[in-house]
Design a protein around this motif. Structure first.
Motif, PDB file in Angstrom:
ATOM      1  N   LEU A 135       0.841  -1.197   0.000  1.00 16.03           N
ATOM      2  CA  LEU A 135       0.000   0.000   0.000  1.00 16.03           C
ATOM      3  C   LEU A 135       0.877   1.248   0.000  1.00 16.03           C
ATOM      4  O   LEU A 135       0.629   2.203  -0.751  1.00 16.03           O
ATOM      5  N   ALA A 136       1.907   1.260   0.857  1.00 12.13           N
ATOM      6  CA  ALA A 136       2.811   2.409   0.932  1.00 12.13           C
ATOM      7  C   ALA A 136       3.574   2.607  -0.374  1.00 12.13           C
ATOM      8  O   ALA A 136       3.916   3.751  -0.736  1.00 12.13           O
ATOM      9  N   GLU A 137       3.834   1.523  -1.097  1.00 18.24           N
ATOM     10  CA  GLU A 137       4.562   1.607  -2.365  1.00 18.24           C
ATOM     11  C   GLU A 137       3.660   1.981  -3.533  1.00 18.24           C
ATOM     12  O   GLU A 137       4.134   2.112  -4.666  1.00 18.24           O
ATOM     13  N   GLY A 138       2.356   2.134  -3.289  1.00 13.64           N
ATOM     14  CA  GLY A 138       1.426   2.494  -4.348  1.00 13.64           C
ATOM     15  C   GLY A 138       0.980   1.341  -5.206  1.00 13.64           C
ATOM     16  O   GLY A 138       0.418   1.533  -6.289  1.00 13.64           O
ATOM     17  N   ARG A 139       1.191   0.112  -4.736  1.00 16.13           N
ATOM     18  CA  ARG A 139       0.822  -1.066  -5.518  1.00 16.13           C
ATOM     19  C   ARG A 139      -0.569  -1.579  -5.173  1.00 16.13           C
ATOM     20  O   ARG A 139      -1.074  -2.497  -5.806  1.00 16.13           O
ATOM     21  N   LEU A 140      -1.203  -1.024  -4.144  1.00 23.35           N
ATOM     22  CA  LEU A 140      -2.583  -1.344  -3.777  1.00 23.35           C
ATOM     23  C   LEU A 140      -3.325  -0.049  -3.479  1.00 23.35           C
ATOM     24  O   LEU A 140      -2.714   0.964  -3.103  1.00 23.35           O
ATOM     25  N   ASP A 141      -4.648  -0.095  -3.634  1.00 19.56           N
ATOM     26  CA  ASP A 141      -5.478   1.076  -3.369  1.00 19.56           C
ATOM     27  C   ASP A 141      -6.181   1.003  -2.017  1.00 19.56           C
ATOM     28  O   ASP A 141      -6.525   2.033  -1.435  1.00 19.56           O
ATOM     29  N   LEU A 142      -6.402  -0.213  -1.524  1.00 25.05           N
ATOM     30  CA  LEU A 142      -7.116  -0.407  -0.260  1.00 25.05           C
ATOM     31  C   LEU A 142      -6.705  -1.747   0.315  1.00 25.05           C
ATOM     32  O   LEU A 142      -6.551  -2.716  -0.429  1.00 25.05           O
ATOM     33  N   VAL A 143      -6.517  -1.808   1.643  1.00 20.59           N
ATOM     34  CA  VAL A 143      -6.233  -3.099   2.267  1.00 20.59           C
ATOM     35  C   VAL A 143      -7.126  -3.282   3.494  1.00 20.59           C
ATOM     36  O   VAL A 143      -7.504  -2.316   4.160  1.00 20.59           O
ATOM     37  N   LEU A 144      -7.445  -4.530   3.750  1.00 20.00           N
ATOM     38  CA  LEU A 144      -8.132  -4.955   4.968  1.00 20.00           C
ATOM     39  C   LEU A 144      -7.159  -5.884   5.677  1.00 20.00           C
ATOM     40  O   LEU A 144      -6.869  -6.982   5.191  1.00 20.00           O
ATOM     41  N   ALA A 145      -6.616  -5.433   6.800  1.00 18.37           N
ATOM     42  CA  ALA A 145      -5.509  -6.169   7.397  1.00 18.37           C
ATOM     43  C   ALA A 145      -5.412  -5.891   8.891  1.00 18.37           C
ATOM     44  O   ALA A 145      -6.106  -5.025   9.425  1.00 18.37           O
ATOM     45  N   LYS A 146      -4.519  -6.649   9.547  1.00 17.28           N
ATOM     46  CA  LYS A 146      -4.229  -6.416  10.955  1.00 17.28           C
ATOM     47  C   LYS A 146      -3.261  -5.258  11.103  1.00 17.28           C
ATOM     48  O   LYS A 146      -2.483  -4.952  10.196  1.00 17.28           O
ATOM     49  N   ARG A 147      -3.294  -4.646  12.274  1.00 20.56           N
ATOM     50  CA  ARG A 147      -2.239  -3.721  12.677  1.00 20.56           C
ATOM     51  C   ARG A 147      -2.067  -3.861  14.183  1.00 20.56           C
ATOM     52  O   ARG A 147      -2.964  -4.347  14.878  1.00 20.56           O
ATOM     53  N   ARG A 148      -0.938  -3.459  14.674  1.00 20.91           N
ATOM     54  CA  ARG A 148      -0.726  -3.428  16.121  1.00 20.91           C
ATOM     55  C   ARG A 148      -1.523  -2.272  16.717  1.00 20.91           C
ATOM     56  O   ARG A 148      -1.687  -1.236  16.076  1.00 20.91           O
ATOM     57  N   PRO A 149      -2.005  -2.414  17.956  1.00 22.28           N
ATOM     58  CA  PRO A 149      -2.829  -1.345  18.548  1.00 22.28           C
ATOM     59  C   PRO A 149      -2.146   0.015  18.567  1.00 22.28           C
ATOM     60  O   PRO A 149      -2.819   1.047  18.511  1.00 22.28           O
ATOM     61  N   GLU A 150      -0.801   0.047  18.640  1.00 24.43           N
ATOM     62  CA  GLU A 150      -0.113   1.342  18.689  1.00 24.43           C
ATOM     63  C   GLU A 150       0.104   1.948  17.306  1.00 24.43           C
ATOM     64  O   GLU A 150       0.565   3.081  17.179  1.00 24.43           O
ATOM     65  N   ASP A 151      -0.223   1.201  16.247  1.00 26.10           N
ATOM     66  CA  ASP A 151      -0.024   1.659  14.873  1.00 26.10           C
ATOM     67  C   ASP A 151      -1.169   2.585  14.472  1.00 26.10           C
ATOM     68  O   ASP A 151      -2.341   2.212  14.581  1.00 26.10           O
ATOM     69  N   PRO A 152      -0.888   3.809  13.984  1.00 22.29           N
ATOM     70  CA  PRO A 152      -1.964   4.751  13.649  1.00 22.29           C
ATOM     71  C   PRO A 152      -2.589   4.535  12.279  1.00 22.29           C
ATOM     72  O   PRO A 152      -3.592   5.171  11.948  1.00 22.29           O
ATOM     73  N   ARG A 153      -2.010   3.650  11.456  1.00 22.90           N
ATOM     74  CA  ARG A 153      -2.497   3.511  10.085  1.00 22.90           C
ATOM     75  C   ARG A 153      -3.881   2.869  10.028  1.00 22.90           C
ATOM     76  O   ARG A 153      -4.166   1.928  10.755  1.00 22.90           O
ATOM     77  N   GLY A 154      -4.742   3.405   9.142  1.00 23.68           N
ATOM     78  CA  GLY A 154      -5.999   2.748   8.833  1.00 23.68           C
ATOM     79  C   GLY A 154      -7.173   3.195   9.672  1.00 23.68           C
ATOM     80  O   GLY A 154      -7.045   3.913  10.666  1.00 23.68           O
ATOM     81  N   GLU A 155      -8.343   2.751   9.236  1.00 21.84           N
ATOM     82  CA  GLU A 155      -9.620   3.036   9.891  1.00 21.84           C
ATOM     83  C   GLU A 155     -10.106   1.754  10.564  1.00 21.84           C
ATOM     84  O   GLU A 155     -10.221   0.705   9.922  1.00 21.84           O
ATOM     85  N   LEU A 156     -10.384   1.825  11.848  1.00 26.16           N
ATOM     86  CA  LEU A 156     -10.683   0.636  12.642  1.00 26.16           C
ATOM     87  C   LEU A 156     -11.959  -0.060  12.177  1.00 26.16           C
ATOM     88  O   LEU A 156     -13.010   0.554  12.044  1.00 26.16           O
ATOM     89  N   VAL A 157     -11.853  -1.373  11.928  1.00 22.36           N
ATOM     90  CA  VAL A 157     -13.026  -2.211  11.682  1.00 22.36           C
ATOM     91  C   VAL A 157     -13.458  -2.854  12.997  1.00 22.36           C
ATOM     92  O   VAL A 157     -14.608  -2.805  13.374  1.00 22.36           O
ATOM     93  N   TRP A 158     -12.507  -3.491  13.680  1.00 18.68           N
ATOM     94  CA  TRP A 158     -12.760  -3.919  15.047  1.00 18.68           C
ATOM     95  C   TRP A 158     -11.443  -4.203  15.759  1.00 18.68           C
ATOM     96  O   TRP A 158     -10.407  -4.404  15.133  1.00 18.68           O
ATOM     97  N   HIS A 159     -11.527  -4.195  17.079  1.00 20.33           N
ATOM     98  CA  HIS A 159     -10.389  -4.462  17.965  1.00 20.33           C
ATOM     99  C   HIS A 159     -10.634  -5.812  18.614  1.00 20.33           C
ATOM    100  O   HIS A 159     -11.756  -6.102  19.025  1.00 20.33           O
ATOM    101  N   ASP A 160      -9.607  -6.657  18.681  1.00 24.54           N
ATOM    102  CA  ASP A 160      -9.833  -8.000  19.196  1.00 24.54           C
ATOM    103  C   ASP A 160      -8.663  -8.458  20.058  1.00 24.54           C
ATOM    104  O   ASP A 160      -7.541  -7.962  19.952  1.00 24.54           O
ATOM    105  N   GLU A 161      -8.961  -9.432  20.907  1.00 20.59           N
ATOM    106  CA  GLU A 161      -7.961 -10.082  21.740  1.00 20.59           C
ATOM    107  C   GLU A 161      -7.341 -11.237  20.955  1.00 20.59           C
ATOM    108  O   GLU A 161      -8.023 -11.927  20.192  1.00 20.59           O
ATOM    109  N   LEU A 162      -6.048 -11.425  21.125  1.00 27.51           N
ATOM    110  CA  LEU A 162      -5.374 -12.576  20.543  1.00 27.51           C
ATOM    111  C   LEU A 162      -5.352 -13.718  21.555  1.00 27.51           C
ATOM    112  O   LEU A 162      -5.185 -13.475  22.759  1.00 27.51           O
TER     113      LEU A 162
END
Length: 290
Positions: A135-162
């Motif tokens: 995504l950062a390289e411009g090779r995708l337009d949208l991603v649905l993926a995990k991020r670490r809770p401290e990571d500011p990237r993206g719009e939250l879909v949901w927060h979950d426990e591992l």
């Protein structure tokens, strides 16, 4: 009878089980989110959430409202597109992490294709870390993926426990290293699992590495070892490891949609697909086919 704005707010709270997280996702004040939910409860004459200072849970009526809210908003969006006279077109490069292979994401994508037939949707399934990189390289337009809770990237879909999962009846020998089933680097769950074991001072050995979720699940179902997985996405045939296994808490994770820097047509299509994912996020979390 039901205000679409109130329904969108209700869905955000239902998916995050947090008024604070829903407010952050929607760009609203928490008091406004509470007001929207209260007005929807007034309109239905039913309590939709059971909440206290520590937790938020859907009531039985709230669970029923999930389906109604999604359908109302879908029809509302279809009508707006029809009478607004706007049609999305062009190429949309969408990336989804392996976590969603066994969920109901295909239903959301099928509906999107039906509603936007002139959008050429290209799907990439990869590890979350790789998707964010592309995504950062411009090779995708949208991603649905995990991020670490401290990571500011993206719009939250949901927060979950591992949680740690494995085959039913699997027992770990406390005198031997923990047998791990993991994604290759830069897998987020891999990093969190190793970090948790390091904090506990517990040895481990990797018994299976696979970039495919199906490969990991096959190893786990065969009883080769344990893996870290989202609590809301535990696959069939596997169970959460009991406390007596003595495994450390692996932490938490966010599932987000994140946008690239594509041309205006791609940005518009990405926004439309992201809204469909956000509206149906509880379908992803609450299980897939089979």
């Amino acid at each position: 009878m039901y205000d679409p704005t109130h329904l969108r707010t209700f869905l955000s709270v239902a998916q995050t089980l947090s008024f604070t997280q829903a407010a952050r996702r929607l760009g609203l004040r928490q008091s406004t989110v509470s007001q929207h939910v209260r007005r929807l409860e007034d309109a239905t004459g039913r309590q939709l959430f059971a909440r206290d200072t520590h937790s938020v849970e859907l009531t039985e009526d709230g669970e029923a409202m999930l389906g109604f809210a999604r359908r109302i908003l879908e029809v509302h969006e279809q009508a707006a597109q029809y009478f607004g006279g706007t049609r999305l077109r062009g190429r949309l490069r969408f990336g989804a992490s392996e976590d969603f292979v066994l969920t109901r994401l295909p239903e959301i994508l099928q509906r999107f294709r039906r509603e936007h037939p002139e959008v050429d949707l290209e799907l990439t399934v990869e590890l979350s870390g790789i998707l964010h990189q592309r995504l950062a390289e411009g090779r995708l337009d949208l991603v649905l993926a995990k991020r670490r809770p401290e990571d500011p990237r993206g719009e939250l879909v949901w927060h979950d426990e591992l949680v740690w999962i494995g085959a039913p009846g699997l027992r770990l020998d406390p005198e031997r290293p923990v047998p791990l089933i993991v994604y290759p680097p830069p897998g987020i769950t891999r990093e969190l699992a190793l970090r948790a074991l390091q904090r506990q001072g517990r040895p481990w050995r990797i018994v299976c590495t696979s970039g495919s979720l199906n490969g990991l699940l096959a190893a786990a179902r065969a009883g080769l070892g344990v893996m870290v997985h989202s609590r809301g996405l535990v696959p069939p045939g596997l169970v959460r490891m009991p406390e007596r296994a003595g495994l450390p808490e692996p932490g938490e994770v966010d599932f987000v949609v994140a946008y690239g820097r594509g041309r205006p047509p791609a940005r518009e299509a990405a926004r439309a697909l992201a809204e469909a994912i956000l509206a149906g996020g509880d379908r992803l979390q609450r299980g897939g086919p089979g």
